[in-house]
Enzyme design. Sequence first.
Site, mmCIF file in Angstrom:
data_model
loop_
_atom_site.group_PDB
_atom_site.id
_atom_site.type_symbol
_atom_site.label_atom_id
_atom_site.label_comp_id
_atom_site.label_asym_id
_atom_site.label_seq_id
_atom_site.Cartn_x
_atom_site.Cartn_y
_atom_site.Cartn_z
ATOM 1 N N ALA A 64 0.858 -1.181 0.000
ATOM 2 C CA ALA A 64 0.000 0.000 0.000
ATOM 3 C C ALA A 64 0.897 1.235 0.000
ATOM 4 O O ALA A 64 2.062 1.177 0.424
ATOM 5 C CB ALA A 64 -0.889 -0.022 1.236
ATOM 6 N N GLY A 107 0.766 -5.034 0.881
ATOM 7 C CA GLY A 107 -0.427 -5.081 0.034
ATOM 8 C C GLY A 107 -0.143 -5.707 -1.326
ATOM 9 O O GLY A 107 -1.058 -6.235 -1.963
ATOM 10 N N GLU A 110 -0.446 -9.295 -0.760
ATOM 11 C CA GLU A 110 -1.877 -9.546 -0.504
ATOM 12 C C GLU A 110 -2.683 -9.495 -1.803
ATOM 13 O O GLU A 110 -3.618 -10.272 -2.002
ATOM 14 C CB GLU A 110 -2.394 -8.523 0.515
ATOM 15 N N GLU A 130 4.772 -5.158 7.136
ATOM 16 C CA GLU A 130 4.035 -4.091 7.818
ATOM 17 C C GLU A 130 4.501 -3.873 9.257
ATOM 18 O O GLU A 130 4.428 -2.764 9.775
ATOM 19 C CB GLU A 130 2.529 -4.399 7.817
#
Length: 256
Positions: A64, A107, A110, A130
């Site tokens: 992200a 992300g 993911e 993260e």
Amino acid sequence: MDKPIIVERQGRVVIVTLNRPAARNALNSEIMRAMAEELAPLDRDTGVGCFVLRGSDKAFAAGADIKEMADKSFSEMYNDDFFAAWDRFAAFRTPKIAAVSGYALGGGCELAMMCDIIFAADTAMFGQPEIKLGVIPGMGGSQRLTRLVGKSKAMDLILTGRMMDAAEAERCGLVARVIPADKLMEEALKAAETIAGYGKMATTAAREAVERSLEVSLREGILFERRLFHSLFATADQKEGMAAFVEKRSPQFKGE
Ligand code: CO8
């Protein structure tokens, strides 16, 4: 301004390229919106049989967008249901292949796991870093990674934040195939064309059945599979597929 994603159609296959290479394809809200909105009509199109999602050589996606998130408050994250539109991509029913070169972190990892199959270039590096930013995976990583590779490996990756290479990712079952980087797209497209050549009702049902195995008990999953199997006998593609076998010819599937 560059488009956040590039969408190209090759027959029944749609290639989606994340297009922020300078930012290592960090996933910001524009990319998320474009993925959900531009791909939704293609997902519903019976003429589209498979998506192939790729990044750049250096990065599939490095997570992200940290710069977009850094200053947000809890209430902003919560009230916007920040990043919830990724669920729309995950829920697409058309088979999706992630072709991963370079980094697939946070992300990015993911997002690859939201796809049905992951092909990795031998340059690929996966991780859920993260923890190093004071947070945890937020796009499904703690759940999907654990289901795919088991608790111990998931804990190892999520708690240490380390990266694993393509060979380790294949060993632990995250990745279906490891491919030399210069052959990655060729192989991914070959598999996508094969999948897209079958009847879409059958491929949709197949991925739905496999997905369901991650959610329910064995008994429930087998019952779900059997009902889906029965239901495919209402399709023209089942009649065509079996008739073609008996008549020793290639089937012509229509997705009906
Ligand atoms: N966000 C924003 N910008 C990024 C990101 C990112 N995730 N990753 C890289 N960039 C930017 C860098 O800031 C840099 O920008 P600039 O040129 O303006 O300085 C540019 O991309 C190039 O990056 P590097 O110079 O660092 O490139 P390297 O090839 O040396 O390194 C790495 C590549 C290893 C990928 C490194 O950039 C890195 O470690 N990136 C961060 C990885 C990371 O921590 N990812 C996890 C992010 S958090 C997350 O994904 C949570 C998801 C859940 C959110 C859901 C909310 C509900």
